[in-house]
Design a protein around this motif. Structure first.
Motif, PDB file in Angstrom:
ATOM      1  N   LEU A   1       0.822  -1.211   0.000  1.00 42.14           N
ATOM      2  CA  LEU A   1       0.000   0.000   0.000  1.00 42.14           C
ATOM      3  C   LEU A   1       0.854   1.258   0.000  1.00 42.14           C
ATOM      4  CD1 LEU A   1      -2.631  -1.081   2.677  1.00 42.14           C
ATOM      5  CD2 LEU A   1      -2.981  -0.924   0.212  1.00 42.14           C
ATOM      6  N   LEU A   2       2.034   1.191   0.606  1.00 33.38           N
ATOM      7  CA  LEU A   2       2.872   2.372   0.790  1.00 33.38           C
ATOM      8  C   LEU A   2       3.913   2.592  -0.301  1.00 33.38           C
ATOM      9  CD1 LEU A   2       3.481   1.930   4.623  1.00 33.38           C
ATOM     10  CD2 LEU A   2       1.947   3.576   3.516  1.00 33.38           C
ATOM     11  N   SER A   3       4.312   1.542  -0.984  1.00 33.96           N
ATOM     12  CA  SER A   3       5.369   1.667  -1.986  1.00 33.96           C
ATOM     13  C   SER A   3       4.887   2.426  -3.214  1.00 33.96           C
ATOM     14  CB  SER A   3       5.871   0.287  -2.405  1.00 33.96           C
ATOM     15  OG  SER A   3       6.842   0.416  -3.429  1.00 33.96           O
ATOM     16  N   GLU A   4       5.703   3.386  -3.644  1.00 29.66           N
ATOM     17  CA  GLU A   4       5.363   4.168  -4.832  1.00 29.66           C
ATOM     18  C   GLU A   4       5.509   3.362  -6.119  1.00 29.66           C
ATOM     19  OE1 GLU A   4       7.873   7.604  -4.599  1.00 29.66           O
ATOM     20  OE2 GLU A   4       6.758   8.440  -2.918  1.00 29.66           O
ATOM     21  N   THR A   5       6.222   2.239  -6.064  1.00 28.06           N
ATOM     22  CA  THR A   5       6.438   1.448  -7.272  1.00 28.06           C
ATOM     23  C   THR A   5       5.321   0.441  -7.548  1.00 28.06           C
ATOM     24  OG1 THR A   5       7.772  -0.168  -6.064  1.00 28.06           O
ATOM     25  CG2 THR A   5       8.942   1.665  -7.110  1.00 28.06           C
TER      26      THR A   5
ATOM     27  N   THR B   1       2.511  -7.754 -13.349  1.00 28.46           N
ATOM     28  CA  THR B   1       2.395  -8.568 -14.568  1.00 28.46           C
ATOM     29  C   THR B   1       3.622  -9.473 -14.618  1.00 28.46           C
ATOM     30  OG1 THR B   1       3.605  -6.979 -15.927  1.00 28.46           O
ATOM     31  CG2 THR B   1       1.187  -6.700 -15.796  1.00 28.46           C
ATOM     32  N   VAL B   2       3.643 -10.406 -15.547  1.00 29.64           N
ATOM     33  CA  VAL B   2       4.802 -11.293 -15.688  1.00 29.64           C
ATOM     34  C   VAL B   2       6.069 -10.469 -15.918  1.00 29.64           C
ATOM     35  CG1 VAL B   2       5.855 -13.099 -17.113  1.00 29.64           C
ATOM     36  CG2 VAL B   2       3.431 -13.239 -16.503  1.00 29.64           C
ATOM     37  N   GLU B   3       5.980  -9.502 -16.834  1.00 27.42           N
ATOM     38  CA  GLU B   3       7.160  -8.676 -17.139  1.00 27.42           C
ATOM     39  C   GLU B   3       7.570  -7.816 -15.938  1.00 27.42           C
ATOM     40  OE1 GLU B   3       4.259  -8.407 -19.038  1.00 27.42           O
ATOM     41  OE2 GLU B   3       4.892  -9.918 -20.499  1.00 27.42           O
ATOM     42  N   GLY B   4       6.582  -7.242 -15.260  1.00 26.73           N
ATOM     43  CA  GLY B   4       6.872  -6.392 -14.109  1.00 26.73           C
ATOM     44  C   GLY B   4       7.508  -7.162 -12.970  1.00 26.73           C
ATOM     45  N   LEU B   5       6.974  -8.343 -12.690  1.00 26.85           N
ATOM     46  CA  LEU B   5       7.555  -9.179 -11.637  1.00 26.85           C
ATOM     47  C   LEU B   5       8.960  -9.635 -12.011  1.00 26.85           C
ATOM     48  CD1 LEU B   5       4.483 -11.326 -10.552  1.00 26.85           C
ATOM     49  CD2 LEU B   5       5.743  -9.679  -9.142  1.00 26.85           C
ATOM     50  N   ARG B   6       9.151  -9.993 -13.273  1.00 32.53           N
ATOM     51  CA  ARG B   6      10.477 -10.411 -13.730  1.00 32.53           C
ATOM     52  C   ARG B   6      11.493  -9.275 -13.515  1.00 32.53           C
ATOM     53  NH1 ARG B   6       9.527 -12.249 -18.778  1.00 32.53           N
ATOM     54  NH2 ARG B   6       9.293 -14.352 -17.989  1.00 32.53           N
ATOM     55  N   ALA B   7      11.113  -8.072 -13.882  1.00 35.20           N
ATOM     56  CA  ALA B   7      12.011  -6.920 -13.728  1.00 35.20           C
ATOM     57  C   ALA B   7      12.294  -6.636 -12.250  1.00 35.20           C
ATOM     58  CB  ALA B   7      11.413  -5.690 -14.409  1.00 35.20           C
ATOM     59  N   ALA B   8      11.263  -6.663 -11.418  1.00 37.22           N
ATOM     60  CA  ALA B   8      11.436  -6.367  -9.995  1.00 37.22           C
ATOM     61  C   ALA B   8      12.310  -7.417  -9.315  1.00 37.22           C
ATOM     62  CB  ALA B   8      10.073  -6.282  -9.303  1.00 37.22           C
ATOM     63  N   ILE B   9      12.066  -8.677  -9.616  1.00 30.80           N
ATOM     64  CA  ILE B   9      12.848  -9.751  -8.994  1.00 30.80           C
ATOM     65  C   ILE B   9      14.279  -9.740  -9.522  1.00 30.80           C
ATOM     66  CG2 ILE B   9      13.068 -12.266  -8.776  1.00 30.80           C
ATOM     67  CD1 ILE B   9       9.952 -12.306  -8.619  1.00 30.80           C
TER      68      ILE B   9
ATOM     69  N   ARG C   1      10.728 -12.891   1.681  1.00 31.22           N
ATOM     70  CA  ARG C   1       9.444 -12.318   2.106  1.00 31.22           C
ATOM     71  C   ARG C   1       9.027 -11.125   1.250  1.00 31.22           C
ATOM     72  NH1 ARG C   1      10.526 -11.044   8.074  1.00 31.22           N
ATOM     73  NH2 ARG C   1       8.586  -9.909   7.806  1.00 31.22           N
ATOM     74  N   ASP C   2       9.987 -10.521   0.550  1.00 33.80           N
ATOM     75  CA  ASP C   2       9.711  -9.327  -0.240  1.00 33.80           C
ATOM     76  C   ASP C   2      10.544  -9.342  -1.531  1.00 33.80           C
ATOM     77  OD1 ASP C   2       8.759  -6.792  -0.939  1.00 33.80           O
ATOM     78  OD2 ASP C   2      10.229  -5.743   0.296  1.00 33.80           O
ATOM     79  N   PRO C   3      10.270 -10.293  -2.410  1.00 32.38           N
ATOM     80  CA  PRO C   3      11.122 -10.445  -3.599  1.00 32.38           C
ATOM     81  C   PRO C   3      11.083  -9.257  -4.562  1.00 32.38           C
ATOM     82  CG  PRO C   3       9.196 -11.866  -3.754  1.00 32.38           C
ATOM     83  CD  PRO C   3       9.197 -11.276  -2.375  1.00 32.38           C
ATOM     84  N   THR C   4      10.041  -8.447  -4.524  1.00 32.74           N
ATOM     85  CA  THR C   4       9.991  -7.290  -5.421  1.00 32.74           C
ATOM     86  C   THR C   4      10.661  -6.065  -4.814  1.00 32.74           C
ATOM     87  OG1 THR C   4       7.800  -6.643  -4.612  1.00 32.74           O
ATOM     88  CG2 THR C   4       7.874  -8.084  -6.553  1.00 32.74           C
ATOM     89  N   GLY C   5      11.129  -6.151  -3.574  1.00 33.96           N
ATOM     90  CA  GLY C   5      11.894  -5.077  -2.954  1.00 33.96           C
ATOM     91  C   GLY C   5      11.100  -3.850  -2.549  1.00 33.96           C
ATOM     92  N   GLU C   6       9.822  -4.033  -2.244  1.00 33.84           N
ATOM     93  CA  GLU C   6       8.995  -2.872  -1.883  1.00 33.84           C
ATOM     94  C   GLU C   6       9.465  -2.209  -0.597  1.00 33.84           C
ATOM     95  OE1 GLU C   6       7.258  -2.015  -4.325  1.00 33.84           O
ATOM     96  OE2 GLU C   6       7.340  -3.973  -5.299  1.00 33.84           O
ATOM     97  N   MET C   7       9.898  -2.994   0.367  1.00 32.63           N
ATOM     98  CA  MET C   7      10.346  -2.420   1.637  1.00 32.63           C
ATOM     99  C   MET C   7      11.566  -1.527   1.423  1.00 32.63           C
ATOM    100  SD  MET C   7       9.629  -2.225   4.801  1.00 32.63           S
ATOM    101  CE  MET C   7      10.299  -1.998   6.419  1.00 32.63           C
ATOM    102  N   LEU C   8      12.483  -1.960   0.578  1.00 34.12           N
ATOM    103  CA  LEU C   8      13.663  -1.139   0.301  1.00 34.12           C
ATOM    104  C   LEU C   8      13.285   0.154  -0.399  1.00 34.12           C
ATOM    105  CD1 LEU C   8      16.144  -3.922  -0.834  1.00 34.12           C
ATOM    106  CD2 LEU C   8      16.032  -2.746   1.368  1.00 34.12           C
TER     107      LEU C   8
ATOM    108  N   ILE D   1      10.477   1.797   0.045  1.00 33.96           N
ATOM    109  CA  ILE D   1       9.913   2.661   1.086  1.00 33.96           C
ATOM    110  C   ILE D   1      11.023   3.267   1.937  1.00 33.96           C
ATOM    111  CG2 ILE D   1       8.505   2.694   3.188  1.00 33.96           C
ATOM    112  CD1 ILE D   1       6.821   0.448   1.832  1.00 33.96           C
ATOM    113  N   LEU D   2      11.976   2.448   2.360  1.00 32.98           N
ATOM    114  CA  LEU D   2      13.067   2.940   3.202  1.00 32.98           C
ATOM    115  C   LEU D   2      13.916   3.971   2.466  1.00 32.98           C
ATOM    116  CD1 LEU D   2      14.158  -0.358   4.991  1.00 32.98           C
ATOM    117  CD2 LEU D   2      12.791   1.535   5.915  1.00 32.98           C
ATOM    118  N   ALA D   3      14.138   3.748   1.174  1.00 29.15           N
ATOM    119  CA  ALA D   3      14.904   4.723   0.386  1.00 29.15           C
ATOM    120  C   ALA D   3      14.149   6.044   0.289  1.00 29.15           C
ATOM    121  CB  ALA D   3      15.185   4.161  -1.004  1.00 29.15           C
TER     122      ALA D   3
END
Length: 164
Positions: free
Chosen positions: A46-50, A57-65, A86-93, A95-97
């Motif tokens: 909910l908080l991540s801007e990304t 999507t398949v492409e979006g998840l592939r890029a994030a991972i 627990r957070d393979p797409t890096g949303e927590m990072l 937010i912290l950044a």
């Protein structure tokens, strides 16, 4: 700030308001920061801007991972390894950044303080609505009483001015 001021801050943060006017207090100590990290992690999508529909999507998840795997292979990899499963797409990072360490309050001896360390900062969230001025006033009075009670535990020669 001397260790007594830190003790006073910790005592106030941990004190239980008999009127239960406050829902939480935070002085920047490790326990408070851990609660905040857990809150951010639970609400990261909910908080991540990304986070967008495209991100999952398949492409979006592939890029994030792939980005997360690249980060794992970097010198910072050891720091994010526990988060990856627990957070393979890096949303927590993300937010912290966005929050950035330079935006936080100054700390002295593990609690928030003024730059010179002479004063400690304690934030209290009041249960009542902001428009309930009577409850807000009662909460302020309860905090002042708790401060005065905690201040009384410090031997007189070490007491300093007390603004609340």
């Amino acid at each position: 700030m001397r260790s007594r001021a830190r003790h006073l801050s910790a005592q106030l943060a941990a004190s239980s308001d008999p009127t239960r006017a406050s829902s939480q207090s935070n002085n920047g100590d490790a326990a408070s920061l851990e609660r905040e990290r857990e809150f951010l992690f639970r609400h990261r999508y909910l908080l991540s801007e990304t986070v967008t529909a495209q991100r999952f999507t398949v492409e979006g998840l592939r890029a994030a991972i792939t980005d997360s795997l690249d980060l794992l292979a970097s010198p910072e990899g050891a720091l994010i390894k526990p988060l990856f499963t627990r957070d393979p797409t890096g949303e927590m990072l993300t937010i912290l950044a966005a929050l950035g360490a330079e935006r936080g309050p100054h700390t002295t001896l593990g609690v928030w303080s003024s730059r010179d360390g002479a004063r400690a900062l304690l934030m209290v969230q009041v249960r009542a609505a902001g428009s309930d001025t009577d409850a807000q006033q009662a909460a302020c009075e309860a905090i002042r009483r708790a401060f005065a009670s905690s201040l009384a535990t410090i031997p007189p020669p070490t007491r300093r001015g007390s603004d609340c």
